[in-house]
Write a protein that holds these residues in place. Structure first.
Motif, short mmCIF file in Angstrom:
data_model
loop_
_atom_site.label_atom_id
_atom_site.label_comp_id
_atom_site.label_asym_id
_atom_site.label_seq_id
_atom_site.Cartn_x
_atom_site.Cartn_y
_atom_site.Cartn_z
N SER A 135 32.59 24.40 18.72
CA SER A 135 33.91 24.52 18.10
C SER A 135 34.94 23.76 18.93
CB SER A 135 34.31 25.99 18.00
OG SER A 135 35.60 26.12 17.43
N PRO A 136 35.88 23.06 18.30
CA PRO A 136 36.81 22.21 19.05
C PRO A 136 37.94 22.96 19.74
CG PRO A 136 37.28 22.09 16.71
CD PRO A 136 36.02 22.90 16.85
N GLY A 137 37.65 24.10 20.23
CA GLY A 137 38.66 24.82 21.01
C GLY A 137 38.91 26.20 20.45
N GLY A 138 38.68 27.22 21.28
CA GLY A 138 38.89 28.59 20.85
C GLY A 138 39.91 29.29 21.74
N ARG A 139 40.00 30.57 21.55
CA ARG A 139 40.92 31.41 22.33
C ARG A 139 40.10 32.48 23.03
NH1 ARG A 139 43.57 34.21 18.49
NH2 ARG A 139 45.41 34.67 19.75
N GLN A 140 40.70 33.11 24.00
CA GLN A 140 39.99 34.13 24.77
C GLN A 140 40.00 35.46 24.02
OE1 GLN A 140 41.84 33.18 28.84
NE2 GLN A 140 39.74 33.78 29.34
N ILE A 141 39.22 35.47 22.94
CA ILE A 141 39.00 36.69 22.16
C ILE A 141 37.50 36.81 21.94
CG2 ILE A 141 41.26 36.64 21.04
CD1 ILE A 141 39.91 35.46 18.57
N TRP A 142 37.07 37.97 21.44
CA TRP A 142 35.65 38.18 21.19
C TRP A 142 35.19 37.32 20.02
CZ3 TRP A 142 32.00 40.89 23.91
CH2 TRP A 142 32.48 41.61 25.01
#
Length: 429
Positions: A255-262
């Motif tokens: 994925s081209p960039g996520g966030r610090q979530i589950w």
């Protein structure tokens, strides 16, 4: 080919083969300059069964992989989730700079597992490059360099050691095409299947392709070992996923960039992206990968003036450490870090990764500390797969840096208790 942008930036994803200023193009060059993660270590450092050669003898079945954590279990009602941290390496080629064994040694010292996304071409001699038929590109083409024979041999040696020490061997595919007509961003699911089949073949047939008989076989069945990967420059995931699902993959890290979530599943596969993390001294965040930090520090230059190095090294290390601490002290979202075996800007990013790794390992090793686990993507997927879906869904309601209301015991009490009751009723029936 697109250049990396500042702030988040595209993932380079080139393993040890990135060009200055380009999103994952160029040649790979040499440098210029125990308890196991997630559970108890099982006895023995090598296979317990007689090796059974597979195919031409490039790989072999040697039994269950050594040094794996204990079987994962569902969270108990109100139980605090572990803090998972996954260090991963794109390309995983050893070119004589000693970086592959350096980080294997570091992981061994701290009982950690990692994921190595092996580029299939790193096991294919350049003299045989026309065996590679990349989608939408000329036969034998590659936007990363082929390794010389010594480096292919060194890569084989370190990949073998990595698996025997409990690490995962994923894939970074082959030619690393990030721009133009042939970019992986335009490949169809069928073309991804062709690329994956070739990446596997280069691993499974290195003995035929090299003619070497003096090196031991890789000690795993790659058809079964390969359950996930990361695409070049984090492109093409939408069309990769149908192919990956058909092949039985467990996760994808493209994925081209996520966030610090589950995480959640996409098309039946765990989506485990690199994440935006705090970037010390800036109001924006940066993707949790060495090259993306570099792109924001030196505007894509891998040989900036040396007087910048001490400050940039510390900034990079603190970015990783701050990202870890934010998750560890709040929502316990898993933390994913991507790296390359490169000595960019004097090797400061390798030093920064090691500093962050040691900081996290110290938290793991605290006697009364919370449960910190340095694992591979595959091991993390194993843990996710045994959790009750409603528990993962509840964890996903926590935003970046958000602590659970009332603490973990209260936050997960109702969801896990209800699940446990339902499971007990089904067992009784």
């Amino acid at each position: 080919m697109p250049t990396l942008t500042r702030r988040g930036a595209l993932g380079l994803g080139a393993g040890a083969a990135a060009a200055v200023g380009l999103a994952g193009c160029g040649t790979l060059t040499p440098s210029d300059s125990s308890t196991h993660a997630g559970g108890s270590r099982k006895p023995g450092g090598g296979p317990t069964h007689t090796a059974r050669p597979l195919g031409d003898g490039s790989t072999s079945f040697t039994g269950k992989q050594p040094h794996q954590p204990a079987r994962p279990e569902p969270l108990e009602p109100g139980q605090e989730p572990p803090q998972f941290v996954i260090f991963s390496w794109d390309g995983a080629g050893e070119v004589g700079n000693g970086l592959f064994p350096r980080f294997l040694d570091l992981a061994k010292e701290h009982g950690a597992s990692m994921t190595f996304f092996l580029s299939g071409l790193y096991l294919l001699p350049e003299s045989k490059k026309r065996l590679y038929d990349p989608p939408n590109n000329p036969r034998g083409a590659s936007d990363i360099g082929y390794l010389n024979d010594d480096h292919v041999r060194a890569t084989l040696t370190n990949v073998r050691r990595a698996w025997l020490e409990g690490h995962e061997i994923g894939t970074h595919f082959n030619g690393h095409f990030c721009g133009g007509y042939g970019t992986v961003g335009n490949w169809t699911p069928q073309q991804w299947k062709s690329e994956i089949a070739q990446a596997k073949a280069f691993v499974k047939e290195w003995r035929t392709n090299t003619g070497w008989t003096d090196l031991p076989a890789l000690p795993f069945d790659y058809d079964k070992e390969l359950v996930g990967g990361r695409t070049p420059c984090l492109l093409g995931q939408d069309n990769l996923l149908p192919a990956a699902r058909e092949l039985g993959w467990r996760y994808d890290a493209s994925s081209p960039g996520g966030r610090q979530i589950w995480p959640e599943k996409r098309q039946g596969i765990w989506d485990l992206p690199l994440q935006q993390i705090p970037f010390p001294g800036h109001r924006f965040e940066v993707l949790s990968m060495d090259y993306n930090i570099l792109a924001n520090q030196s505007i894509n230059s891998t040989k900036a003036p040396a007087y910048n190095y001490p400050g940039w090294r510390q900034q990079a290390a603190q970015a990783y450490i701050t990202g870890f601490q934010r998750a560890y002290e709040t929502n316990r979202a898993p933390f994913f870090i991507g790296n390359h075996f490169e000595q960019w800007n004097g090797g400061i990013y390798m030093d920064a990764v090691e500093q962050a790794f040691k900081h996290i390992a110290q938290e793991k090793e605290k006697e009364k500390g919370a449960d910190v686990r340095l694992v591979s993507f595959r091991q993390f997927a194993d843990w996710l797969d045994v959790q009750r879906p409603e528990v993962v869904a509840k964890l996903r309601t926590l935003e970046v840096g958000q602590q659970p209301t009332g603490g973990w015991k209260e936050f997960l009490k109702d969801t896990t208790a209800a699940s446990a009751t339902a499971t007990a009723s089904q067992d009784a029936a």
